[in-house]
Design an enzyme around this catalytic site. Structure first.
Site, PDB file in Angstrom:
ATOM      1  N   LYS A   1      13.544   7.911  37.167  1.00 50.05           N
ATOM      2  CA  LYS A   1      12.110   8.166  37.328  1.00 50.05           C
ATOM      3  C   LYS A   1      11.963   9.426  38.171  1.00 50.05           C
ATOM      4  O   LYS A   1      12.508   9.501  39.274  1.00 50.05           O
ATOM      5  CB  LYS A   1      11.423   6.991  38.023  1.00 50.05           C
ATOM      6  CG  LYS A   1       9.905   7.160  38.086  1.00 50.05           C
ATOM      7  CD  LYS A   1       9.228   6.054  38.901  1.00 50.05           C
ATOM      8  CE  LYS A   1       8.755   4.921  38.049  1.00 50.05           C
ATOM      9  NZ  LYS A   1       7.897   3.954  38.764  1.00 50.05           N
TER      10      LYS A   1
ATOM     11  N   ASP B   1       1.272  -5.470  41.914  1.00 46.56           N
ATOM     12  CA  ASP B   1       1.014  -5.010  40.539  1.00 46.56           C
ATOM     13  C   ASP B   1       1.842  -5.846  39.564  1.00 46.56           C
ATOM     14  O   ASP B   1       2.465  -5.310  38.649  1.00 46.56           O
ATOM     15  CB  ASP B   1       1.365  -3.514  40.444  1.00 46.56           C
ATOM     16  CG  ASP B   1       0.726  -2.850  39.227  1.00 46.56           C
ATOM     17  OD1 ASP B   1      -0.200  -3.445  38.640  1.00 46.56           O
ATOM     18  OD2 ASP B   1       1.151  -1.734  38.860  1.00 46.56           O
TER      19      ASP B   1
ATOM     20  N   GLY C   1       3.626   7.095  34.100  1.00 47.38           N
ATOM     21  CA  GLY C   1       2.518   6.545  34.887  1.00 47.38           C
ATOM     22  C   GLY C   1       1.755   7.657  35.568  1.00 47.38           C
ATOM     23  O   GLY C   1       2.000   8.846  35.280  1.00 47.38           O
ATOM     24  N   SER C   2       0.849   7.290  36.486  1.00 49.57           N
ATOM     25  CA  SER C   2       0.036   8.293  37.173  1.00 49.57           C
ATOM     26  C   SER C   2       0.888   9.176  38.065  1.00 49.57           C
ATOM     27  O   SER C   2       0.523  10.301  38.359  1.00 49.57           O
ATOM     28  CB  SER C   2      -1.009   7.601  38.041  1.00 49.57           C
ATOM     29  OG  SER C   2      -1.654   6.614  37.300  1.00 49.57           O
TER      30      SER C   2
ATOM     31  N   VAL D   1       7.376  10.148  35.644  1.00 48.07           N
ATOM     32  CA  VAL D   1       7.810   9.980  34.250  1.00 48.07           C
ATOM     33  C   VAL D   1       9.162   9.282  34.283  1.00 48.07           C
ATOM     34  O   VAL D   1      10.019   9.595  35.121  1.00 48.07           O
ATOM     35  CB  VAL D   1       7.936  11.354  33.555  1.00 48.07           C
ATOM     36  CG1 VAL D   1       8.185  11.173  32.066  1.00 48.07           C
ATOM     37  CG2 VAL D   1       6.682  12.188  33.785  1.00 48.07           C
ATOM     38  N   VAL D   2       9.332   8.331  33.363  1.00 52.28           N
ATOM     39  CA  VAL D   2      10.568   7.539  33.349  1.00 52.28           C
ATOM     40  C   VAL D   2      11.373   7.868  32.088  1.00 52.28           C
ATOM     41  O   VAL D   2      10.820   7.894  30.984  1.00 52.28           O
ATOM     42  CB  VAL D   2      10.236   6.027  33.385  1.00 52.28           C
ATOM     43  CG1 VAL D   2      11.506   5.195  33.432  1.00 52.28           C
ATOM     44  CG2 VAL D   2       9.352   5.704  34.578  1.00 52.28           C
TER      45      VAL D   2
ATOM     46  N   GLY E   1       8.450   5.845  29.727  1.00 54.32           N
ATOM     47  CA  GLY E   1       7.086   5.579  30.198  1.00 54.32           C
ATOM     48  C   GLY E   1       6.592   6.702  31.068  1.00 54.32           C
ATOM     49  O   GLY E   1       7.373   7.513  31.571  1.00 54.32           O
TER      50      GLY E   1
HETATM   51  N1  ATP Z   1      15.706  -0.545  35.011  1.00 51.99           N
HETATM   52  C1  ATP Z   1      15.112  -0.366  33.841  1.00 51.99           C
HETATM   53  N2  ATP Z   1      15.770  -0.666  32.713  1.00 51.99           N
HETATM   54  C2  ATP Z   1      15.206  -0.475  31.508  1.00 51.99           C
HETATM   55  N3  ATP Z   1      13.973   0.008  31.327  1.00 51.99           N
HETATM   56  C3  ATP Z   1      13.249   0.305  32.417  1.00 51.99           C
HETATM   57  C4  ATP Z   1      13.773   0.147  33.732  1.00 51.99           C
HETATM   58  N4  ATP Z   1      12.840   0.541  34.606  1.00 51.99           N
HETATM   59  C5  ATP Z   1      11.793   0.940  33.886  1.00 51.99           C
HETATM   60  N5  ATP Z   1      12.003   0.794  32.573  1.00 51.99           N
HETATM   61  C6  ATP Z   1      11.100   1.132  31.467  1.00 51.99           C
HETATM   62  O1  ATP Z   1      10.298   2.222  31.862  1.00 51.99           O
HETATM   63  C7  ATP Z   1       8.912   1.889  31.766  1.00 51.99           C
HETATM   64  C8  ATP Z   1       8.134   2.535  32.886  1.00 51.99           C
HETATM   65  O2  ATP Z   1       8.648   2.089  34.131  1.00 51.99           O
HETATM   66  P1  ATP Z   1       7.710   1.921  35.418  1.00 51.99           P
HETATM   67  O3  ATP Z   1       6.668   0.907  35.130  1.00 51.99           O
HETATM   68  O4  ATP Z   1       8.582   1.693  36.589  1.00 51.99           O
HETATM   69  O5  ATP Z   1       7.098   3.384  35.500  1.00 51.99           O
HETATM   70  P2  ATP Z   1       5.660   3.899  35.866  1.00 51.99           P
HETATM   71  O6  ATP Z   1       5.743   5.371  35.993  1.00 51.99           O
HETATM   72  O7  ATP Z   1       5.151   3.146  37.024  1.00 51.99           O
HETATM   73  O8  ATP Z   1       4.870   3.528  34.587  1.00 51.99           O
HETATM   74  P3  ATP Z   1       3.470   2.767  34.501  1.00 51.99           P
HETATM   75  O9  ATP Z   1       2.545   3.445  35.437  1.00 51.99           O
HETATM   76  O10 ATP Z   1       3.139   2.941  33.056  1.00 51.99           O
HETATM   77  O11 ATP Z   1       3.763   1.342  34.882  1.00 51.99           O
HETATM   78  C9  ATP Z   1       8.868   0.395  31.793  1.00 51.99           C
HETATM   79  O12 ATP Z   1       7.786  -0.112  31.089  1.00 51.99           O
HETATM   80  C10 ATP Z   1      10.177  -0.016  31.158  1.00 51.99           C
HETATM   81  O13 ATP Z   1      10.033  -0.082  29.763  1.00 51.99           O
END
Ligand code: ATP
Length: 562
Positions: free
Chosen positions: A167, A279, A143-144, A147-148, A141
């Site tokens: 992340k 959120d 987000g703003s 990157v994950v 994923g």
């Molecule tokens: N512990 C975890 N185990 C498996 N998958 C995870 C885990 N943490 C996050 N993910 C995956 O990574 C994605 C993005 O995580 P997260 O929402 O924390 O990131 P973000 O940068 O805030 O993204 P967004 O802004 O799109 O919500 C999640 O939708 C999920 O699919």
């Protein structure tokens, strides 16, 4: 009784306090005795000092000599030995009040223990990681602010299956590390299993925060909800078996009940420790394959109200699809969080005044609604529902009256599901999705709701029925009564005599929803607005860090990779 000696020395003699004769004592104070009126004044003053002294002695608070009954320096050796702490009713009441304040949500005392004991102990024993320990895999994923990736260990460690999520985040990662560490210590099962976080300075893009979690699984509630097979697709993974029931409302209800219980449990953990997520949405709920339960992820927008981190009263972070109508978790009259120790000391009062946790409850209510009504699972239909609800002044019963007569099969199915067992599901839903935060149920109270009693309303025991009646009574709208009290206070309030003036009271009153919606916003505009708000809030938080106002409270805990 207190007397004034000819030389003006004030001598206190024992007076009975709560039926107990207290030991003699003396205080020396120069008082003029020349005029009778002055003498009277002195006597009154002596009485006052006497009374205050006895009160403190009675409740066991005071300077060591008064509390320990040790008398004058001259006669101390002749006094009987102190028989220790005197326990009195007011003393016990005072101690209990202080203890309940210190333990009230979000927990001042547990907070100090957590910060000054647990956090240090944890740092000694937790495994540490560096950037080079990981091989990054698939992007999960973006987000703003980060990157994950899915990641694995470059070198296997003992007792470690090596499945991680990394992340890479910008400045705001510091807040997210703080929140995850707090959650891991306070309610580890509520959120994804956080492993470690550090500041990586060697990156070409500038300093980055690396956050590591155990990989929980591939399914989020959002993904599962989008399947036509919901809730049967969750049944096997959550219950571990297919239920011995024909497909239908009753079976679906059991699965939805189980999901709701898990979500409320996770949320209750966060709220009890003073964290409001802000959120909550299906995209931020992950199914943990290891613990067969749903857990919350993405604490980047969370506010820690125990110490005031990430809490800016006039700003809000929200996804317009799931956000509560108040938009702010705290009243905008509440000042920005002061320094952490002061914020911690005041936190129980601010929490009770604002009930910020009810913001998340509204979002959970909307998720409940989406699980019950298949037609509300798409973004566009949810946005349309939000508009309808706003037109109905956020009154779900009014919304029901509006849509039920011309409802399609999907909507009707939802109403039927919630009406099972005498409408107990509908009752829980309506206690979550309400305009006024104060009238929404808390996560803890929702978990005790009869909706979660397996056999339903009809099989409730006498005790459970009484609990249900109590619950209904506490869910009444007492705002009218509160307004009445406010009116009474208003009458007595003037600039001269004190009390609240009309203008001040106006600020205290909760605002009613505006009857007419403003210009209709489309989903794209809402998303852009959200992004702008996020950027602004984070910028403010970063400013605070730059000012050095809050740095100490989270940045210093975060290890740095030099
Ligand atoms: N512990 C975890 N185990 C498996 N998958 C995870 C885990 N943490 C996050 N993910 C995956 O990574 C994605 C993005 O995580 P997260 O929402 O924390 O990131 P973000 O940068 O805030 O993204 P967004 O802004 O799109 O919500 C999640 O939708 C999920 O699919």
């Amino acid at each position: 009784m207190a007397t004034i000696s000819p030389g003006g020395a004030y001598i206190g003699t024992p007076t009975p306090f709560l039926g107990k004769k207290l030991k003699p004592f003396s205080l020396t104070q120069t008082i003029s005795t020349s005029k009778p009126t002055v003498n009277k004044l002195c006597r009154a003053q002596a009485h006052l000092i006497d009374a205050v002294h006895n009160l403190f002695l009675g409740v066991g608070v005071g300077l060591p000599c008064t509390v320990m009954e040790c008398g004058d320096m001259i006669y101390r050796s002749t006094l009987p030995k102190s028989n220790g702490l005197t326990i009195t009713a007011p003393g016990v009441a005072l101690a209990l009040t202080a203890l309940s304040y210190l333990w009230a949500t979000p927990g001042v005392a547990p907070g100090f223990f957590d910060m000054f004991v647990l956090a240090f102990v944890e740092r000694l024993f937790r495994p540490t990681f560096r950037k080079d320990d990981f091989v990054l895999g698939k992007k999960l994923g973006e987000g703003s602010f980060g990157v994950v990736y899915r990641a694995s260990l470059s070198k296997k460690r003992a007792n470690d299956d090596g499945e991680y999520v990394v992340k890479k985040a910008t400045e705001y990662g510091a807040v997210e590390i703080w929140m995850n560490e707090r959650v891991r210590r306070a309610c580890g099962n509520s959120c994804a299993d956080f492993v470690y976080g550090f500041l990586e300075k060697s990156s070409k893009k500038g300093p980055e925060y690396w956050l590591l979690w155990k990989y929980e699984g591939e399914s989020t509630l959002a993904g599962l909800l989008q399947s036509k097979d919901f809730p049967y697709n969750v049944e096997t993974i959550i219950l571990g078996k297919v239920q011995d029931l024909p497909k239908g409302l009753e079976r679906e209800n059991i699965v939805i009940q189980t999901i709701m219980r898990q979500l409320l449990f996770a949320l209750d953990g966060l709220h009890s420790t003073g964290i409001v997520h802000r959120d909550v949405k299906p995209q931020n709920i992950i199914f943990s394959e290891g613990s067969r339960a749903f857990k919350i992820i993405d604490l980047g927008a969370a506010a820690d109200l125990r110490v005031g981190i990430n809490y800016i009263p006039k700003e809000f972070l929200l996804d317009p699809r799931y956000a509560a109508p108040e938009q702010y978790i705290m009243s905008t009259q509440t000042p920005s969080a002061p320094s952490a120790p002061v914020a911690a000391a005041l936190s129980p009062v601010l929490w009770q005044m604002n009930l910020p946790d009810r913001f998340d409850i509204y979002s959970i209510g909307l998720i409940f609604l989406q699980m019950a009504f298949p037609s509300l699972r798409s973004d566009s239909n949810l946005i349309q529902f939000n508009r309808q609800l706003k037109r109905c002044d956020y009154d779900l019963t009014a919304w029901r009256k509006l849509v039920e007569p011309r409802a399609g099969p999907d909507l009707r199915k939802g109403f039927e599901l919630l009406d099972l067992d005498g409408g107990i599901g509908w009752e829980l839903l309506t206690s979550m999705v309400r305009f006024k935060a104060r009238q929404r149920i808390s996560a803890k109270a929702a978990l005790a709701h009869p909706y979660f009693d397996r056999q339903g309303l009809l099989a409730l025991s006498v005790m459970q029925n009484m609990r249900m009646q109590y619950f209904r009574a506490t869910q009444q709208d007492y705002s009218e009564a509160a307004n009445w009290v406010i009116q009474l206070m208003a009458r007595s309030g003037t600039e001269k005599d004190g009390g609240f003036t009309e203008t001040q009271l106006q600020e205290l009153r909760e605002k009613e929803p505006r009857k007419k919606a403003s210009a209709q916003r489309n989903a794209l505009a809402s998303a852009l607005r959200l992004k702008r708000k996020l950027v602004k809030t984070v910028a403010e938080t970063i400013d605070e860090i730059a000012d050095g106002r809050k740095t100490v409270w989270w940045n210093r805990w975060i290890p740095r990779e030099e």
